[in-house]
Every structure is written in C-alpha cells, then in structure tokens.
Design an enzyme around this catalytic site. Structure first.
Site, PDB file in Angstrom:
ATOM      1  N   CYS A 295     -26.549 126.891  52.822  1.00 53.83           N
ATOM      2  CA  CYS A 295     -25.685 125.954  53.561  1.00 53.83           C
ATOM      3  C   CYS A 295     -24.252 125.988  53.045  1.00 53.83           C
ATOM      4  CB  CYS A 295     -26.242 124.549  53.479  1.00 53.83           C
ATOM      5  SG  CYS A 295     -26.413 123.972  51.792  1.00 53.83           S
TER       6      CYS A 295
ATOM      7  N   GLU B 248     -27.772 115.687  55.125  1.00 51.03           N
ATOM      8  CA  GLU B 248     -27.187 116.844  54.434  1.00 51.03           C
ATOM      9  C   GLU B 248     -27.190 117.976  55.450  1.00 51.03           C
ATOM     10  OE1 GLU B 248     -26.000 117.133  51.301  1.00 51.03           O
ATOM     11  OE2 GLU B 248     -26.405 115.062  50.731  1.00 51.03           O
TER      12      GLU B 248
HETATM   13  P1  NAD Z   1     -33.356 122.259  61.161  1.00 49.69           P
HETATM   14  O1  NAD Z   1     -32.421 121.144  61.432  1.00 49.69           O
HETATM   15  O2  NAD Z   1     -33.787 123.125  62.283  1.00 49.69           O
HETATM   16  O3  NAD Z   1     -34.734 121.699  60.517  1.00 49.69           O
HETATM   17  C1  NAD Z   1     -34.752 120.852  59.404  1.00 49.69           C
HETATM   18  C2  NAD Z   1     -35.993 119.997  59.449  1.00 49.69           C
HETATM   19  O4  NAD Z   1     -35.994 119.215  60.632  1.00 49.69           O
HETATM   20  C3  NAD Z   1     -37.327 120.772  59.448  1.00 49.69           C
HETATM   21  O5  NAD Z   1     -38.210 120.155  58.558  1.00 49.69           O
HETATM   22  C4  NAD Z   1     -37.792 120.671  60.881  1.00 49.69           C
HETATM   23  O6  NAD Z   1     -39.198 120.663  61.004  1.00 49.69           O
HETATM   24  C5  NAD Z   1     -37.211 119.364  61.343  1.00 49.69           C
HETATM   25  N1  NAD Z   1     -36.913 119.359  62.778  1.00 49.69           N
HETATM   26  C6  NAD Z   1     -36.499 120.414  63.533  1.00 49.69           C
HETATM   27  N2  NAD Z   1     -36.301 120.027  64.816  1.00 49.69           N
HETATM   28  C7  NAD Z   1     -36.584 118.711  64.861  1.00 49.69           C
HETATM   29  C8  NAD Z   1     -36.568 117.740  65.904  1.00 49.69           C
HETATM   30  N3  NAD Z   1     -36.231 118.060  67.153  1.00 49.69           N
HETATM   31  N4  NAD Z   1     -36.914 116.476  65.605  1.00 49.69           N
HETATM   32  C9  NAD Z   1     -37.259 116.131  64.350  1.00 49.69           C
HETATM   33  N5  NAD Z   1     -37.295 117.008  63.322  1.00 49.69           N
HETATM   34  C10 NAD Z   1     -36.968 118.277  63.566  1.00 49.69           C
HETATM   35  O7  NAD Z   1     -32.689 123.074  59.990  1.00 49.69           O
HETATM   36  P2  NAD Z   1     -33.178 124.427  59.354  1.00 49.69           P
HETATM   37  O8  NAD Z   1     -33.081 125.497  60.396  1.00 49.69           O
HETATM   38  O9  NAD Z   1     -34.463 124.234  58.645  1.00 49.69           O
HETATM   39  O10 NAD Z   1     -32.044 124.655  58.244  1.00 49.69           O
HETATM   40  C11 NAD Z   1     -30.828 125.231  58.535  1.00 49.69           C
HETATM   41  C12 NAD Z   1     -29.718 124.222  58.640  1.00 49.69           C
HETATM   42  O11 NAD Z   1     -29.769 123.327  57.542  1.00 49.69           O
HETATM   43  C13 NAD Z   1     -28.349 124.872  58.556  1.00 49.69           C
HETATM   44  O12 NAD Z   1     -27.491 124.261  59.485  1.00 49.69           O
HETATM   45  C14 NAD Z   1     -27.887 124.580  57.146  1.00 49.69           C
HETATM   46  O13 NAD Z   1     -26.500 124.575  56.967  1.00 49.69           O
HETATM   47  C15 NAD Z   1     -28.489 123.241  56.917  1.00 49.69           C
HETATM   48  N6  NAD Z   1     -28.675 123.017  55.505  1.00 49.69           N
HETATM   49  C16 NAD Z   1     -27.909 122.077  54.889  1.00 49.69           C
HETATM   50  C17 NAD Z   1     -28.041 121.880  53.527  1.00 49.69           C
HETATM   51  C18 NAD Z   1     -27.244 120.851  52.788  1.00 49.69           C
HETATM   52  O14 NAD Z   1     -27.567 120.608  51.630  1.00 49.69           O
HETATM   53  N7  NAD Z   1     -26.224 120.246  53.368  1.00 49.69           N
HETATM   54  C19 NAD Z   1     -28.942 122.642  52.802  1.00 49.69           C
HETATM   55  C20 NAD Z   1     -29.714 123.579  53.475  1.00 49.69           C
HETATM   56  C21 NAD Z   1     -29.579 123.756  54.821  1.00 49.69           C
END
Ligand code: NAD
Length: 460
Positions: free
Chosen positions: A248, A214
């Site tokens: 998002c 997502e």
């Molecule tokens: P992110 O991708 O930075 O982090 C998400 C999760 O991944 C966190 O739990 C984090 O600890 C983990 N993570 C981060 N880096 C990692 C790595 N290198 N390896 C493994 N795991 C890792 O996202 P965010 O900053 O928490 O959220 C923002 C993003 O999420 C935006 O792009 C937003 O559009 C998207 N988002 C999408 C939805 C949806 O339903 N489609 C909903 C909310 C947010």
C-alpha cells in the site's frame, strides 16, 4: 482446517459481549499475558506462516520475516509500554477550577471487528489485533479470502490459543464481511481499498460505529538532484518491487527532475539486475501477483506509455517482470488508478512546483517520498503537500517505526495505528472530573440576581 460457520456470527458476538462484561480484559496483566501468548504462537508457527505466504504470494522468506513475522517486535514494544499507557493521566485544570482534579482514563471499547487485505495478509491482521488486545477489547478478525493459505493459518493459530469468546476468526469473502457488518460492533478497523472502505463506513454508520480505514492510493516519489543516486536507486527499487509492488505504501510513480532522469533510469536497470538477475522469473526473491484478476488488471497498464525496462509477463505463474514505463500521460489508466503491482511510471519535471501541483491535483496519498538533501526543498514539499505520512530519502521504512502513527488522510484513510496510536485507536478516553467538599462557592447557583458582574469578571 478450522472454519467458522457464518450462521454462527451472532453467537460469537454474543459470547464475546458476555466475556467482555466479566471485566477480565480490563486487567492489564491479563492483556500482557495474551500478548505474550500471541507472540509465542507466532514464533511457534513461523514456518507454517512463511509457507502460507509462499503459497499465496510466492513471498520470499526474507520478505516474510521483514514485513510480516516482524510484527512480533510490535508486541514487545506494546508489552514494554502497556502499564504506562493504561494508567489514568492527570489533566490540567484552570485556576477557577481550583477545587477540582481532572484525569483521563483510557478504557476498552468492547468488541471490535478487524478486516484485513491480502497483500500483507498476516501482518495487517495481527498488527491491529495487538492494539485491540492491548487496549482490552475482544475481537473478531476476518482475514482476506484471497490470501487463502494465510487466512487458514491465522484461523488455526488463533483458534488453538485463544477462546473464541475473546478472539475469534471468521473466514470468507464479501459474504462473510457483509454478515459481520450487519452486526453492531464497538469499532471497525478495516484495511483495504478505498471503494470497499466506503462500503464499510456506510455499514458502520447504521450503528454509529467508529471506524479506522487504512486505505490505499497513489503514493508519489519525488527524486530531485541533490541526492546520493546509488542509494536512492536501491531504496526505490526495494520499496517498489518488494512483494511485486503489492504494497500500500510502495512508491506508485516517480516524479523525477529532468536533469537526472537518464542517470536514474540507467541505474534502475542495473540495480534490478543486481537484485533479481537477468531473468527475474527465476529469482527466488521476487513475488507473484496474487490472483488472475489482479494480473489481468496490471497487464492492461502495460499498454500505457512506453515500457523501457521489463514488461515481460507469464500468465501461468501470474508473473510480471519489474517494469519501468516512460512517456505516460496523466490521463492513462496507469496514472489514474492505484497500480499496486511491479509497474513504475516515470514523469519528469523541471521545477519542483510542477511536481507539487500534480500531487495536489490528486486525492491525498497514503505516503509521499522525497529524495533530496536540500533542506529548503524538503521544507517546501512538507509545507505545500498533504499525505498520510512522508519519508525523506527512503521508501516504506516509515511503517516500521512504532512511535510514528501510521494512517492516511482524505481518500487514503481515516485514523491511524502502530505503537501507542494502536492503543489509542482501540481505547475510549474517558474524561473524569472530581470536585471536593471543602468548599462550595455559590456564584453559579440560582437565584442569579446580582451575580452577573462577578461572573463576567470571572469568565472574562
Ligand atoms: P479490498 O478492499 O478488496 O478487500 C479488503 C477486505 O475487504 C477483504 O477482507 C475483503 O474480503 C473485504 N471485502 C471486499 N469487498 C467487500 C465488500 N463489498 N463488502 C465488505 N467487505 C468486502 O482490498 P484488497 O484488494 O484486499 O487490498 C488492496 C487494497 O488495500 C489496496 O488499495 C491497498 O492500497 C490497500 N491497502 C492499504 C493498506 C494500509 O495500511 N493503508 C495496507 C494494505 C493494503
């Protein structure tokens, strides 16, 4: 505070595999009991959840209810339909299979991993968890470390009400994620950014683990002329600025018909004052940016184009006023990256074909918004663009409809969930074909000599 030692991940997984093998989660009544318990837990801890969201994001209480605690509605919906969803479904067979019957059995996948983001840090962990429980899986969840207060409260309530051999929480950041990703799961459900989504999918590929991703992206919002402008403005303002734009599916940028651009901008200015007062920093109804890093990233966007509304910032509070910018170029970073904050660029068009061409020149968005009552225009936009979902004459509300699968397409994600779609995401559809013994036609058996003309007739 309860935290899980990372060195313990292997143990948790082992215990969950053993628990899954007992077959307990295959009992639909057990699942319903667990869902009821999850609902009860959320209701009991409502206050602490709201406080954690306040501490992480300055999230207004009303927004916390509408967008996070309201996940309990999804539990009710799931409980209501679960017996039916879990039943084997009859599948049709063609006449040449007349002695057979066919059925599809939904079965749980096993042990699943759920990784969440920080922007709706409660709902985006609990909502997939509902699907995982409903489908009869064990689950390990990893909330976002960036919304640390919410991560702790999730850990606390899950640890208090669920055996870790069934549902466990692992807290932490990249290190914790990577430790988990080194293990083999039966499904990984990830919500987050596109870049990390690629890391998740790469790790999953090692074990051929299926993934739901997502992700995010730039969701366009088209505003044409045939609208109720007052309602349009209010719905855009709400969808863009709830959670200070860190949504998002928030409208990322506006594509506005040139003829109504001025009225729309005037209306946005007036409406923002109505929502958040003359100085939104003093409004209890306006959230803050999650971290300094994200604050700095967003502030750098303010150099692009011309700020026509808002633009004020206060680093000590990670506050960015609701901001509208005009005269942006498509090459500006604000039009290249997902904004994910309270900054709304406006781009004008004279012909809808220009707006459609712009959308189609970019990665497929998670959401597309169209404000117009013109049926032909609606049809044209639906036919000529692709996006995870579309919402016409409103914003963001599509995520609240349990009967609509929610997910992206292309760069905005893989797979979907909510309601029945969540159950399906966490289930394997096992096809079962049964023959009977009352007849055994020999046309398919060797020796084949002389049988081909009949087979050609049969299959032709
Ligand atoms: P992110 O991708 O930075 O982090 C998400 C999760 O991944 C966190 O739990 C984090 O600890 C983990 N993570 C981060 N880096 C990692 C790595 N290198 N390896 C493994 N795991 C890792 O996202 P965010 O900053 O928490 O959220 C923002 C993003 O999420 C935006 O792009 C937003 O559009 C998207 N988002 C999408 C939805 C949806 O339903 N489609 C909903 C909310 C947010």
């Amino acid at each position: 505070m309860i935290t899980t030692e990372l060195s313990n991940v292997g143990n948790i997984l082992h215990n969950q595999r053993e628990f899954f093998q007992t077959g307990k989660t295959k009992d639909v009544n057990f699942r319903i009991e667990q869902l009821k318990s999850l609902k009860q837990t959320i209701i009991e801890h409502e206050k602490s959840i709201v406080e954690a969201l306040q501490a992480d994001l300055h999230k207004p209480e009303v927004e916390a209810y509408i967008t996070e605690i309201s996940v309990v509605k999804e539990i009710d919906y799931t409980i209501k339909h679960l017996q039916n969803w879990s039943k084997p479904k009859k599948a049709a067979v063609s006449w040449d299979f007349f002695s057979y019957s066919a059925k599809i059995y939904p079965e749980p996948l096993g042990v699943v991993l759920i990784i969440g983001p920080w922007n709706y840090p409660f709902q985006l962990i609990i909502s997939p968890l509902i699907g995982a429980i409903a489908a009869g899986n064990c689950a390990i969840i990893k909330p976002s470390e960036i919304a640390s207060h919410t991560s702790h409260i999730i850990t606390e309530i899950i640890a208090k009400h669920f055996d870790p051999a069934y549902i466990a929480v692992v807290e932490g950041g990249v290190e914790a994620s990577q430790k988990l990703l080194a293990e083999k799961f039966d499904h990984i459900f990830f919500t987050g950014g596109t870049a990390v989504g690629k890391i998740i999918m790469t790790a999953a590929a090692k074990y051929l683990t299926p993934v739901t991703l997502e992700l995010g992206g730039k969701s366009p919002c088209i505003v044409d002329t045939d609208v109720n402008l007052e309602h349009t403005i209010r719905r855009i303002t709400w969808g863009k600025f709830i959670n200070a734009g860190q949504t998002c599916v928030a409208p990322d940028y506006l594509l506005v018909n040139k003829k109504i651009k001025k009225d729309l901008i005037d209306g946005l200015e007036k409406n923002l004052k109505e929502f958040y007062g003359d100085n939104p920093i003093n409004s209890p109804d306006y959230a803050r940016i999650i971290s300094e890093k994200h604050f700095d990233r967003l502030v750098s966007f303010l150099k692009d184009g011309k700020v026509i509304i808002g633009g004020k910032t206060e680093p000590s509070e990670r506050y960015i006023a609701p901001t509208v910018i005009d005269d942006v170029s498509l090459e500006d970073s604000v039009m290249q990256e997902e904004i994910f904050g309270p900054i709304l660029p406006i781009i004008e068009y004279t012909d809808i074909a220009e707006a459609i061409a712009l959308i189609n020149s970019r990665p497929k968005p998670l959401a597309l918004y169209l404000f117009s009552q013109d049926k032909n225009l609606q049809k044209q936009v639906l036919q000529e663009t692709s996006s995870g979902g579309v919402c016409i004459n409103d914003t963001v509300m599509q995520v609240g409809v349990s009967s609509l699968p929610f997910g992206g397409v292309g760069d905005s994600g893989i797979g979907n969930y909510h309601g029945k779609a969540s159950f399906d995401t966490f289930s394997h559809k096992k096809s079962v074909l049964q023959n009977s013994f009352w007849l055994d036609l020999k046309w398919r058996y060797a020796p084949y000599k002389g049988k081909l003309p009949f087979i050609k007739k049969l299959l032709g």
